[in-house]
Design an enzyme around this catalytic site. Structure first.
Site, PDB file in Angstrom:
ATOM      1  N   HIS A  70      -2.249  -9.606   1.084  1.00 50.20           N
ATOM      2  CA  HIS A  70      -3.425  -9.269   1.850  1.00 50.20           C
ATOM      3  C   HIS A  70      -4.434  -8.711   0.476  1.00 50.20           C
ATOM      4  O   HIS A  70      -4.022  -7.702  -0.256  1.00 50.20           O
ATOM      5  CB  HIS A  70      -3.060  -7.947   2.646  1.00 50.20           C
ATOM      6  CG  HIS A  70      -1.904  -8.226   3.904  1.00 50.20           C
ATOM      7  ND1 HIS A  70      -1.040  -7.105   4.122  1.00 50.20           N
ATOM      8  CD2 HIS A  70      -1.644  -9.303   4.184  1.00 50.20           C
ATOM      9  CE1 HIS A  70      -0.205  -7.808   4.915  1.00 50.20           C
ATOM     10  NE2 HIS A  70      -0.556  -9.025   5.116  1.00 50.20           N
ATOM     11  N   TYR A 133       0.486   4.072  -0.887  1.00 47.44           N
ATOM     12  CA  TYR A 133      -0.642   3.573  -1.432  1.00 47.44           C
ATOM     13  C   TYR A 133      -1.845   4.327  -1.281  1.00 47.44           C
ATOM     14  O   TYR A 133      -2.391   4.975  -0.144  1.00 47.44           O
ATOM     15  CB  TYR A 133      -0.864   2.136  -1.325  1.00 47.44           C
ATOM     16  CG  TYR A 133      -1.054   1.531   0.103  1.00 47.44           C
ATOM     17  CD1 TYR A 133      -2.055   1.427   0.801  1.00 47.44           C
ATOM     18  CD2 TYR A 133       0.113   1.531   0.885  1.00 47.44           C
ATOM     19  CE1 TYR A 133      -1.927   1.104   2.213  1.00 47.44           C
ATOM     20  CE2 TYR A 133       0.289   1.034   2.140  1.00 47.44           C
ATOM     21  CZ  TYR A 133      -0.844   0.859   2.818  1.00 47.44           C
ATOM     22  OH  TYR A 133      -0.947   0.353   4.081  1.00 47.44           O
TER      23      TYR A 133
END
Length: 469
Positions: A70, A133
């Site tokens: 992605h 993240y």
């Protein structure tokens, strides 16, 4: 296996902007501790201050869980809280490195900075892996994404566990091959004041690529309420503010004063706020009018402001608010000449019509050609020069307006002796309306911009080229 005790370091990878970080992890019999994100230390180690706004964690039960690839329109700081992953990153940005691949194992003692447009994927190598993240934008349905199939033959990622043997979502299995991927375009550049002299020069320099936008005040009023919601600003990387109120004498009237403060200070304050909130680099064009012109030599970027009139005061205010933006360039110019109405065009017209003017001879400075200003702006952006203020004008011996007028007459085949001298005071003695005071010394020191590798053109050569002679 997590490595304990190593020093913090950040290194480049084979993909531009993709940075691998070694993190200090401190452990004992009770377990371990690390600073997963420490802004001050990581900036000092070489990581850009990318401004994270959200922290996400993906927990994976089984070995072999595989996710990706992605590419989103934001930056990520990827790390592992527990467990271990094999990470694969593919550059899906427009440009020469499109399709480049980098792989690495990540455990709690490593992290990776993934820039906007680089495809991100991973495969868990241990059970109960927590993948974390930080991102510098909130998810939006209006954002543009790109995806790549995990099994793409061109990327040729050597997955530790064959993809046939692991857990992959149906959505990830359906992603396109590299040949069918839509590359992520660069963050947009917005040029304000697109119809002015500098705006036209910037258009000539930047062209009409899809990620370049131009706006006049009629198209985007930066003094209007709600500017923060007028664009998806996270899609922009640079705003070049070439717009300004420049009618220096009219600025001394009540109506002009209000308009000058709106365009040169209020609008700039809004741009500075938007730039800082969205990680945008703001380029702002300043003026020699922030000084009073009494210095004995050339003005440097560090000289204090002392504007004489309303126009200079508003430009100084604009400069001060731009300095509050983390990523900013203030490009200070003098005596701007470009396409359209300006001093050189006026002198040429007078010469051709047989008029013998009296021109001010006690104001000293250098011309700044819009082509050179545009080139300097692009140089600062492309070279990654330190943020701050830079003087930009032509080089060579400073001259008076009268000296320049005589040069225009001579270069266009007319007798330069037809140009007479007059002082600033005498020139404006019989003015019908208000007159803004002018700095008598407008010479800008060019050492700082020259030190970045940009060489300003000689003023005499630039003038001749501008006149086409």
């Amino acid at each position: 296996m997590t490595e304990f005790g190593k020093a913090l370091s950040i290194s480049e990878t084979s993909i531009p902007g993709l940075l691998i970080a070694e993190l200090p992890v401190h452990g004992d019999s009770r377990g371990w501790f690390k600073e997963n994100w420490q802004r001050e230390k990581m900036i000092a180690a070489g990581l850009e201050d990318f401004g994270p706004v959200q922290n996400n964690i993906s927990f994976n039960d089984a070995v072999g869980t595989t996710r990706g690839i992605h590419a989103e329109p934001w930056d990520k700081w990827v790390s592992v809280a527990t467990g271990r992953i094999f990470g694969a990153w593919v550059d899906l940005r427009e440009g020469s490195t499109f399709g480049a691949v980098y792989t690495a194992e990540i455990d709690p003692s490593r992290a990776i900075f993934v820039p906007r447009g680089v495809g991100n994927s991973y495969q868990t190598l241990e059970a109960n892996t927590a993948y974390a993240y930080l991102v510098n934008d909130h998810w939006s349905p209006d954002a543009s994404y790109s995806f790549l199939n995990l099994a793409d033959e061109t990327a040729g990622i050597d997955w530790p566990i064959p993809l046939a043997d692991v857990e992959i979502s149906d959505k990830d299995k359906a992603h396109p091959r590299l040949a069918d991927v839509t590359p992520i375009a660069p963050r947009k550049i917005l040029v304000l004041g697109a119809g002015g002299q500098l705006g036209l020069a910037l258009r000539a320099r930047l062209g009409d690529a899809a990620h370049i936008e131009y706006a006049t005040r009629a198209e985007l009023d930066v003094t209007a309420p709600g500017l923060a919601g007028a664009r998806r600003w996270r899609d922009y990387g640079t705003i070049i503010n070439a717009a300004a109120y420049t009618a220096v004498d009219t600025a001394e009237t009540p109506e002009g004063r209000a308009a000058a403060w709106q365009a040169n200070a209020l609008a700039v304050a809004q741009l500075a706020r938007i730039s800082d909130d969205n990680g945008i680099t703001l380029v702002h064009v300043s003026s020699d009018y922030v000084f009073d012109g009494t210095a004995p030599g050339a003005y440097t970027e560090d000289d204090g402001f002392s504007p004489l009139g309303v126009y200079g005061q508003t430009k100084a205010a604009g400069d001060l608010v731009v300095q509050t933006a983390t990523r900013h360039y203030i490009v200070r110019t003098s005596w701007v000449i470009g396409e359209g109405k300006n001093f050189v065009a006026t002198m040429r017209s007078l010469a051709e019509r047989g008029i013998d003017p009296k021109v001010v001879s006690d104001q000293i400075g250098r011309l700044s050609f819009t082509r050179d200003i545009a080139d300097a702006i692009l140089h600062l952006l492309e070279s990654g020069a330190a943020h701050g203020t830079y003087n930009v004008s032509s080089a060579g011996e400073p001259q008076s307006w009268a000296d320049i007028a005589r040069t225009v007459y001579r270069l266009t085949g007319h007798d330069p002796a037809r140009v007479g001298d007059v002082t600033t005071a005498d020139y404006f003695a019989d003015a019908a309306g208000p007159v803004s005071p002018r700095p008598l010394n407008s010479v800008l020191d060019l050492a700082k911009i020259t030190a970045t590798g940009f060489t300003p053109r000689d003023g005499a050569e630039a003038l001749a080229e501008h006149l086409g002679v």
